[in-house]
Scaffold this motif. Structure first.
Motif, PDB file in Angstrom:
ATOM      1  N   MET A   1     -37.684  46.567  27.638  1.00 20.81           N
ATOM      2  CA  MET A   1     -36.444  47.058  28.236  1.00 20.81           C
ATOM      3  C   MET A   1     -36.476  48.583  28.319  1.00 20.81           C
ATOM      4  N   ASP A   2     -35.821  49.138  29.315  1.00 18.67           N
ATOM      5  CA  ASP A   2     -35.684  50.580  29.481  1.00 18.67           C
ATOM      6  C   ASP A   2     -35.084  51.174  28.202  1.00 18.67           C
ATOM      7  N   ARG A   3     -35.750  52.190  27.646  1.00 21.89           N
ATOM      8  CA  ARG A   3     -35.260  52.800  26.400  1.00 21.89           C
ATOM      9  C   ARG A   3     -33.871  53.416  26.581  1.00 21.89           C
ATOM     10  N   ALA A   4     -33.565  53.889  27.778  1.00 23.43           N
ATOM     11  CA  ALA A   4     -32.232  54.459  28.007  1.00 23.43           C
ATOM     12  C   ALA A   4     -31.163  53.386  27.831  1.00 23.43           C
ATOM     13  N   VAL A   5     -31.465  52.172  28.288  1.00 24.89           N
ATOM     14  CA  VAL A   5     -30.525  51.064  28.119  1.00 24.89           C
ATOM     15  C   VAL A   5     -30.388  50.712  26.642  1.00 24.89           C
ATOM     16  N   ILE A   6     -31.497  50.710  25.938  1.00 26.28           N
ATOM     17  CA  ILE A   6     -31.476  50.396  24.503  1.00 26.28           C
ATOM     18  C   ILE A   6     -30.625  51.407  23.741  1.00 26.28           C
ATOM     19  N   VAL A   7     -30.805  52.699  24.046  1.00 24.28           N
ATOM     20  CA  VAL A   7     -30.038  53.746  23.357  1.00 24.28           C
ATOM     21  C   VAL A   7     -28.550  53.565  23.614  1.00 24.28           C
ATOM     22  N   GLU A   8     -28.187  53.254  24.859  1.00 25.83           N
ATOM     23  CA  GLU A   8     -26.773  53.089  25.166  1.00 25.83           C
ATOM     24  C   GLU A   8     -26.196  51.856  24.466  1.00 25.83           C
ATOM     25  N   GLU A   9     -26.923  50.759  24.454  1.00 20.52           N
ATOM     26  CA  GLU A   9     -26.439  49.558  23.770  1.00 20.52           C
ATOM     27  C   GLU A   9     -26.316  49.800  22.272  1.00 20.52           C
ATOM     28  N   ASN A  10     -27.285  50.545  21.707  1.00 23.19           N
ATOM     29  CA  ASN A  10     -27.200  50.885  20.286  1.00 23.19           C
ATOM     30  C   ASN A  10     -25.939  51.683  19.985  1.00 23.19           C
ATOM     31  N   PHE A  11     -25.635  52.625  20.859  1.00 21.78           N
ATOM     32  CA  PHE A  11     -24.450  53.462  20.634  1.00 21.78           C
ATOM     33  C   PHE A  11     -23.189  52.605  20.614  1.00 21.78           C
ATOM     34  N   ARG A  12     -23.047  51.764  21.602  1.00 20.01           N
ATOM     35  CA  ARG A  12     -21.846  50.936  21.676  1.00 20.01           C
ATOM     36  C   ARG A  12     -21.730  50.004  20.465  1.00 20.01           C
ATOM     37  N   GLU A  13     -22.847  49.381  20.119  1.00 19.38           N
ATOM     38  CA  GLU A  13     -22.822  48.426  19.023  1.00 19.38           C
ATOM     39  C   GLU A  13     -22.542  49.102  17.685  1.00 19.38           C
ATOM     40  N   LYS A  14     -23.203  50.235  17.434  1.00 19.47           N
ATOM     41  CA  LYS A  14     -23.070  50.890  16.131  1.00 19.47           C
ATOM     42  C   LYS A  14     -21.709  51.564  15.959  1.00 19.47           C
ATOM     43  N   VAL A  15     -21.175  52.127  17.038  1.00 20.34           N
ATOM     44  CA  VAL A  15     -19.851  52.728  16.923  1.00 20.34           C
ATOM     45  C   VAL A  15     -18.808  51.636  16.722  1.00 20.34           C
ATOM     46  N   THR A  16     -18.976  50.519  17.412  1.00 20.82           N
ATOM     47  CA  THR A  16     -18.020  49.410  17.280  1.00 20.82           C
ATOM     48  C   THR A  16     -18.036  48.826  15.872  1.00 20.82           C
ATOM     49  N   THR A  17     -19.226  48.656  15.321  1.00 22.12           N
ATOM     50  CA  THR A  17     -19.347  48.032  13.991  1.00 22.12           C
ATOM     51  C   THR A  17     -19.249  49.034  12.848  1.00 22.12           C
ATOM     52  N   GLY A  18     -19.323  50.322  13.156  1.00 18.10           N
ATOM     53  CA  GLY A  18     -19.287  51.337  12.107  1.00 18.10           C
ATOM     54  C   GLY A  18     -20.612  51.513  11.399  1.00 18.10           C
ATOM     55  N   ASN A  19     -21.667  50.943  11.968  1.00 13.66           N
ATOM     56  CA  ASN A  19     -23.002  51.039  11.366  1.00 13.66           C
ATOM     57  C   ASN A  19     -23.663  52.345  11.820  1.00 13.66           C
ATOM     58  N   LEU A  20     -23.134  53.458  11.340  1.00 14.54           N
ATOM     59  CA  LEU A  20     -23.550  54.773  11.809  1.00 14.54           C
ATOM     60  C   LEU A  20     -24.568  55.393  10.856  1.00 14.54           C
ATOM     61  N   PRO A  21     -25.413  56.302  11.337  1.00 14.20           N
ATOM     62  CA  PRO A  21     -26.443  56.909  10.470  1.00 14.20           C
ATOM     63  C   PRO A  21     -25.807  57.747   9.371  1.00 14.20           C
ATOM     64  N   LYS A  22     -26.506  57.789   8.238  1.00 16.33           N
ATOM     65  CA  LYS A  22     -26.020  58.577   7.119  1.00 16.33           C
ATOM     66  C   LYS A  22     -26.281  60.066   7.363  1.00 16.33           C
ATOM     67  N   GLY A  23     -25.557  60.891   6.655  1.00 13.12           N
ATOM     68  CA  GLY A  23     -25.751  62.321   6.771  1.00 13.12           C
ATOM     69  C   GLY A  23     -24.750  63.093   5.931  1.00 13.12           C
ATOM     70  N   LYS A  24     -24.860  64.404   5.965  1.00 10.54           N
ATOM     71  CA  LYS A  24     -23.938  65.254   5.217  1.00 10.54           C
ATOM     72  C   LYS A  24     -22.522  65.115   5.774  1.00 10.54           C
ATOM     73  N   PRO A  25     -21.514  65.278   4.932  1.00 12.55           N
ATOM     74  CA  PRO A  25     -20.136  65.259   5.441  1.00 12.55           C
ATOM     75  C   PRO A  25     -19.866  66.503   6.288  1.00 12.55           C
ATOM     76  N   PRO A  26     -18.871  66.430   7.163  1.00  9.03           N
ATOM     77  CA  PRO A  26     -18.567  67.605   8.004  1.00  9.03           C
ATOM     78  C   PRO A  26     -18.123  68.784   7.151  1.00  9.03           C
ATOM     79  N   ALA A  27     -18.693  69.946   7.439  1.00  5.49           N
ATOM     80  CA  ALA A  27     -18.351  71.140   6.660  1.00  5.49           C
ATOM     81  C   ALA A  27     -18.520  72.361   7.549  1.00  5.49           C
ATOM     82  N   GLY A  28     -17.692  73.359   7.287  1.00  3.80           N
ATOM     83  CA  GLY A  28     -17.822  74.588   8.045  1.00  3.80           C
ATOM     84  C   GLY A  28     -16.573  74.905   8.840  1.00  3.80           C
TER      85      GLY A  28
END
Length: 729
Positions: free
Chosen positions: A1-28
Motif C-alpha cells: 500500500m502507498d505509504r502516504a495512505v498508511i501514514v494517514e490511516e495511522n493518524f486517524r486510528e491512533k488519534v481516535t484510540t488515544g494510542n499516541l507516541p510517548k514523549g516529554k510533557p509540553p513545556a516552555g
C-alpha cells in the motif's frame, strides 16, 4: 500500500484510540492558542502534501516533494518575526504557512495550490515553478535548496549590519532583523554549505556582526545515503564562531522554546547560531520515490510511528488545548478544504508562450533618487594627486581605478568585495587606494572562497546595496558559477521580479598574458557566462571605453536591477602602445564624468568598405594592428568592437557592418562555446555578405613562450583578412 495512505490511516486510528507516541510533557513559553495555531499550520502542510500527489496522478499538479515529517518548522516560524528574511529548505511548507498566519491578508492554501498547479496566477513564481516564497512574508523563492542558498543567506545577514553603518537607498530589512536559513542534514555536507558555515564562523570569529540562524532539519536520510548518527551534532557543536542549539522537531513546544532562545541569541548578540532540529521524513523523497527500496520496512515504520502530527496531538491533549476528537476534526476539515481549493486551483490559467515564460527574466526598473555627485572638495580629497593626471593619457588599469573612485563617490551603496581588493589594491592594482578613500566597510577583503564572495554580493544586493564583487581570474569563477546561474539570475525569474539582486561582477580574464600562469590565469572561456539568461556580459578593450561602460553597468544595476558581469582583459590593463614601441597608442585620458557608452552601443574604427573585422578586447586591439597593415596595401577595412558579449548588440552590429563587402569575425575565446558562433549566425541571417571567422582553438592556454599559440594574433588576423578580401576564406 502507498505509504502516504498508511501514514494517514495511522493518524486517524491512533488519534481516535488515544494510542499516541510517548514523549516529554509540553513545556516552555508556547501558549495554548499558539499551539493550536501551529497544529493548524501542520495539518495544512500535510494536506497539501497529500493533495499534491493526487493532483500529479490526475495530471493537474507537477510537484510532489513534500514537507511531511518536517512540520516542526512551523514552530520555528512562530519564534521569529515576519520581517526576518527566511531562505527556506524545500520541506518547509509548515514554516511558510505559520508565517502566513502572522501577516494579515494571506491565503496560504490557495497560493500554494496555485503553485502546485503551475498556474500563471501563482503570486510568487507566476507558474514558472513550484516554489516556497512570498514577498509579503520576506521569503525569497527557492527552486532547489541543495545548499546553494546558504552563501547568499550569509551575505544577507552581513548586509543587515552593513546597512546600520551605511543605509542604502532601497534597504529591505529592519535594523534588528535576523536571517533564517534552513536546509537538510544531507545538504550540510555539500561544499557550498561547508563554505557558507566556514564564512559565517570566520566572520563571527572576528566580531563582525552577522545575525544569522542556520536551521538544520535532520531526518537522517539523504535519499539512499544515511547521515551517520551523531554526524551533525559532532560537526557543529563546537564550531568556532557559531553557537549550537538542539531541539526535537517532533515536539512543537520544545522546538518553539529552543528556536526562541536561538533567535534571541542571534538578535541580541548579532552572532550566528546553528539550530539542529530532529525531524523524520515520511513517504519517499517525492511522489515517485519508494522509500522501502533503500530503507528497511522497520526503519520506515519507525519514522511513521514518530509522525510529528501524532506528537502534536498528544502534546495538545496534555496541555489542555485540544482533545483528540477536536484535533482529528481540525485535520479532517483541513483535508476537505484543501481538496476543494485544489479543484478550483487546477482550473486556473497556465503560461502558454515563450514570451509568457520569459517575461520575468529581466527584472523591472526601479525609481532611484537623483545623483548629484560629490563636491569638488570631496572629489579632490578622494583623488589627491591623481586628479592632476586625469588629462594625461593612462593605461586601462588606472583609468578603471578612477572610474571606480567616481562611482563610489556618486553612489554610497556601492560595496566592493573580493580577495585582495582592499589593502593590496588588487592583483593588478585596479582597486589600489580605494580602501584609503572609502574604508574597509566598502572595500571588503574576503576570505579565499569565490562562492562566498558571490553569495555575499547576492545577499547584500537583496538589502539595497549595489555590490561589485571581484573574481580575481576568470578561471576562478568556474567553481562558483552556480551562484550566478542558479541563484542570482533565477531570482527575478522565479519571483516575477518581486525579488532582485542587482550587481556588477568584475572579473579579470581572457588570454595573452606573457609567460604567466597558464590556464589558471589566462582563461579564454566565456561560455558559462553567455549561457545565463538575463545576465549582461560587458567587455571593454581600452581605458576610456572601460570607464564609460563601467558607468553604464552600474546604472543598469542601480536603476534596472540587472545582473552584470564586467570582464576586464588582463593583458590590456598595462598596455601603452599600439603599433610601435613608445607610440602610446593604447593609452587614453580619463573621460568626463557624464560620459557613458550605452548598453548595446558598439565601437567602430575606420570607414573602409572592403572588409569589416568584428572583434572585442584583445582581438580588437590586434585587429587594429592588422588594419594598419591592410591599409598600407590598399585594403580599406573597418574594425568593430562589440563591447557587449551577451546579449549581443545585434542591431548595433548589423548597422556597423552595413556597406562592407565582407565580414571577418575575430574571436579570442574558444571556437566551441565562444562568441564567434553567435556572431557568424547573426551576420548570416541578417546580412547578405560573405563572412568568415578566426577563433581560438579548443584548448587550454600554455605557460611560457607558447602563451598565445592557440589564439588569434595580429599576423593571423592579417592573413585571414587577406584571404577574406581575396575570396579565399
Amino acid at each position: 500500500m502507498d505509504r502516504a495512505v498508511i501514514v494517514e490511516e495511522n493518524f486517524r486510528e491512533k488519534v481516535t484510540t488515544g494510542n499516541l507516541p510517548k514523549g516529554k510533557p509540553p513545556a516552555g513559553p508556547l501558549s495554548k492558542e499558539q499551539a493550536v495555531g501551529l497544529f493548524r499550520a501542520q495539518c495544512l502542510s500535510r494536506a497539501l502534501d497529500l493533495t499534491s500527489r493526487v493532483m500529479q496522478k490526475e495530471g493537474k499538479g507537477f510537484y510532489t516533494i513534500g514537507s511531511s515529517g518536517h512540520e516542526g518548522m512551523a514552530a520555528v516560524a512562530e519564534a521569529l518575526r515576519p520581517t526576518d528574511p527566511a531562505f527556506l529548505h524545500y520541506r518547509d511548507a509548515g514554516f511558510q504557512i505559520a508565517r502566513g498566519a502572522q501577516v494579515p491578508g494571506q491565503n496560504m492554501a490557495w497560493d500554494m495550490l496555485l503553485s502546485f498547479a503551475c498556474s500563471s496566477e501563482d503570486p510568487t513564481s507566476g507558474g514558472r515553478h513550484k516554489v516556497l516564497g512570498s514577498k509579503a512574508l520576506n521569503i525569497p523563492p527557492q527552486t532547489s535548496t541543495i545548499a546553494s542558498h546558504l552563501p547568499k543567506a550569509v551575505g544577507a545577514a552581513y548586509a543587515i549590519g552593513a546597512a546600520r553603518r551605511h543605509a542604502p537607498e532601497h534597504r529591505e530589512y529592519p535594523e534588528d532583523a535576523i536571517v533564517m536559513c534552513s536546509f537538510g542534514d544531507a545538504s550540510a555536507n555539500h561544499s557550498t554549505a561547508q563554505g557558507a558555515f566556514n564564512t559565517a564562523g570566520w566572520t563571527s570569529y572576528q566580531s563582525v556582526p552577522l545575525p544569522l540562524l542556520f536551521v538544520c532539519e535532520d531526518n537522517g536520510i539523504g535519499i539512499s545515503t544515511k547521515t551517520p548518527k551523531g554526524w551533525i551534532a559532532d560537526g557543529f557543536r563546537a564550531r568556532p564562531g557559531i553557537k549550537y542549539f538542539h531541539a526535537d522537531g517532533l515536539d512543537m513546544f520544545d522546538t518553539y522554546r529552543v528556536a526562541q532562545e536561538a533567535a534571541d541569541y542571534v538578535r541580541n548578540r548579532r552572532k550566528p547560531a546553528f539550530l539542529h532540529l530532529r525531524t523524520v521524513r515520511l513517504y519517499g523523497h517525492a511522489g515517485a520515490d519508494v522509500a522501502t527500496s533503500y530503507l528497511s520496512r522497520a526503519e520506515v515504520e519507525q519514522d511513521e510511528a514518530n509522525d510529528p502530527l501524532l506528537h502534536s496531538a498528544r502534546l495538545l491533549q496534555e496541555a489542555g488545548a485540544l482533545s483528540g476528537d477536536e484535533a482529528l476534526s481540525i485535520y479532517e476539515e483541513t483535508r476537505a478544504r484543501v481538496n476543494r481549493v485544489a479543484a478550483e486551483a487546477a482550473t486556473r490559467p497556465h503560461l502558454k508562450t515563450a514570451r509568457d515564460v520569459m517575461a520575468s527574466i529581466i527584472p523591472p526598473k526601479r525609481d532611484c533618487a537623483p545623483t548629484n555627485g560629490p563636491s569638488d572638495e570631496d572629489r579632490a580629497k578622494a583623488f589627491g594627486a591623481d586628479l592632476k593626471a586625469h588629462d594625461t593619457p593612462q593605461p586601462m588599469s588606472r583609468i578603471l581605478n578612477w572610474a571606480l573612485t567616481d562611482l563610489m563617490l556618486d553612489h554610497g551603496e556601492i560595496v566592493m568585495m573580493g580577495e585582495d581588493v582592499g589593502r593590496k589594491g588588487g592583483v593588478y592594482g585596479v582597486t589600489q587606494k580605494l580602501i584609503n578613500r572609502f574604508g574597509s566597510d566598502r572595500m571588503i577583503d574576503t576570505l579565499l572562497d569565490e562562492q562566498s564572495i558571490l553569495g555575499l554580493a547576492i545577499g547584500m544586493a537583496q538589502n539595497g546595496f549595489i555590490p561589485m564583487p571581484e573574481i580575481q581570474f576568470l578561471a576562478y569563477l568556474h567553481n562558483a558559477e552556480d551562484q550566478l546561474r542558479g541563484e542570482a539570475a533565477t531570482l527575478p525569474f522565479f519571483s516575477r521580479g518581486q525579488f532582485t539582486n542587482p550587481m556588477v561582477v568584475r572579473i579579470a580574464g581572457l588570454g595573452y598574458q606573457k609567460g604567466f600562469g597558464g590556464h589558471f590565469h589566462n582563461d579564454n572561456s566565456v561560455a558559462v557566462l553567455r549561457d545565463i539568461p538575463g545576465l549582461i556580459l560587458a567587455c571593454p578593450s581600452n581605458g576610456a571605453d572601460g570607464a564609460r561602460m563601467l558607468r553604464e553597468c552600474v546604472r543598469l544595476a542601480r536603476e534596472e536591477q540587472r545582473l552584470v558581469v564586467f570582464l576586464e582583459p588582463i593583458a590590456l590593463y598595462p598596455m601603452r602602445d599600439l603599433h610601435a614601441a613608445g607610440d602610446g597608442g593604447w593609452m587614453t585620458t580619463y573621460p568626463a564624468r557624464d560620459e557613458r557608452i550605452g548598453f548595446g552601443e558598439v565601437g567602430v574604427a575606420g570607414e573602409g568598405d572592403d572588409l569589416a573585422i568584428v572583434s572585442f578586447a584583445n582581438g580588437y586591439y590586434l585587429s587594429l594592428q592588422a588594419q594598419a597593415r591592410l591599409e598600407a596595401e590598399g585594403v580599406k577595412a573597418r574594425v568593430i568592437d562589440t563591447r557587449w558579449l551577451s546579449p549581443l548588440p545585434e542591431e548595433g552590429l548589423v548597422d556597423a557592418v552595413a556597406g562592407a563587402k565582407r565580414i571577418l569575425v575575430v574571436d579570442e575565446t574558444r571556437r566551441t562555446g565562444g562568441g564567434s558562433g553567435a556572431l557568424v549566425t547573426l551576420f548570416t541571417e541578417r546580412c547578405n555578405v560573405p563572412g568568415s571567422r578566426l577563433a581560438a582553438e579548443d584548448s587550454f592556454i600554455a605557460t611560457g613562450p607558447a602563451y598565445g599559440a592557440t589564439m588569434p594574433s595580429a599576423d593571423s588576423i592579417y592573413e585571414a583578412a587577406k584571404s577574406a578580401v581575396e575570396g579565399k576564406a
